[in-house]
Write an enzyme that holds these catalytic residues in place. Sequence first.
Site, PDB file in Angstrom:
ATOM      1  CE1 TYR A 107      -3.145  -2.882   0.004  1.00  0.00           C
ATOM      2  CE2 TYR A 107      -3.644  -2.456   2.305  1.00  0.00           C
ATOM      3  CZ  TYR A 107      -3.851  -3.178   1.146  1.00  0.00           C
ATOM      4  OH  TYR A 107      -4.782  -4.190   1.137  1.00  0.00           O
TER       5      TYR A 107
ATOM      6  CG  HIS B 190      -1.621  -8.804  -0.500  1.00  0.00           C
ATOM      7  ND1 HIS B 190      -1.057  -7.548  -0.362  1.00  0.00           N
ATOM      8  CD2 HIS B 190      -2.914  -8.574  -0.809  1.00  0.00           C
ATOM      9  CE1 HIS B 190      -1.974  -6.631  -0.564  1.00  0.00           C
ATOM     10  NE2 HIS B 190      -3.110  -7.220  -0.847  1.00  0.00           N
TER      11      HIS B 190
ATOM     12  CB  SER C 299     -13.427  -3.239  -1.715  1.00  0.00           C
ATOM     13  OG  SER C 299     -12.201  -2.623  -2.017  1.00  0.00           O
ATOM     14  N   PRO C 300     -15.679  -3.524   1.285  1.00  0.00           N
ATOM     15  CG  PRO C 300     -16.034  -3.071   3.543  1.00  0.00           C
ATOM     16  CD  PRO C 300     -14.945  -3.204   2.515  1.00  0.00           C
ATOM     17  CG  LEU C 301     -18.492   0.572   2.560  1.00  0.00           C
ATOM     18  CD1 LEU C 301     -18.160   1.920   3.185  1.00  0.00           C
ATOM     19  CD2 LEU C 301     -19.868   0.104   2.990  1.00  0.00           C
ATOM     20  N   GLY C 302     -17.678  -1.336  -1.835  1.00  0.00           N
ATOM     21  CA  GLY C 302     -17.564  -1.274  -3.288  1.00  0.00           C
ATOM     22  C   GLY C 302     -16.268  -0.689  -3.804  1.00  0.00           C
TER      23      GLY C 302
END
Length: 285
Positions: free
Chosen positions: A53, A127, A207-210
Amino acid sequence: MHTRRIGDVDVSPIGLGAMPMSIEGRPDEARSIATLHAALDAGVTLVDTADAYHRDADEVGHNETLIAKALSSHDRGADVLVATKGGHLRPGDGSWTLDGSPRHLKEACEASLGRLGVEAIGLYQFHRPDPRVPYEESVGAVRDLLDEGKIRMAGISNANPEQIRAANEILGGRLVSVQNQFSPAFRSSEPELRLCDELGVAFLPWSPLGGISRAGELGSAHGAFARIAEAHGVSPQRVCLAWMLAKSPVVVPIPGASRPETIRDSVAAAELRLSEQEIAELDAA
């Protein structure tokens, strides 16, 4: 706030995905630190990162270094489980590459230890599978790190059911987490979620919200989430995370954030109770 379990550690039901603070479009350091501190103030005790990251080729581990700085400057920093990952790389041109070789994973872990400033990493996850390296060799390296005390707990990311079972066997039953993509728009990890529930392994939706670019559009893209959010007087994003928490006690979403107000709203999902009818409607949406 109630807690959930990763291995032998109790964590907040909502974690913080720190990636947006270090890649393209990232905020300045002051806002990132403020976001991390806001998460801790709200009760977050799980922060997800990775050595990959970062934005530029010469700043590998940018996110890990940022997190270490934020935790060391907050009185609750010692209470946080930091989950980091190895095996993914960013050459600096915006692309992502893979290196799942045991040598790389062990070297990457050593570097992460230094950046995080710890004697043992709380949770270390492979990963992403590298098709050039047998999966058992990559996970075997993580097992070695566990046996050597370099890491306290071991997990995997972007894995299918077969790989989850294989990893748990290679680790001698010590697999504690699976971090896969899962959101209203991306539900193909349902089998992995169900398997984690069966095994008692934490399932960490990334990315649970997209995702960074689409999180704000969740309500407009998925009408059921918007309707239920309006009925409760909350955001569609909060409804989404509450829906995930209702799926299984092993689910610990790690929504990304780069603003204090965003992570505060996400954390509030832990207190939102949805009816069985609402959950069924969202499942079918």
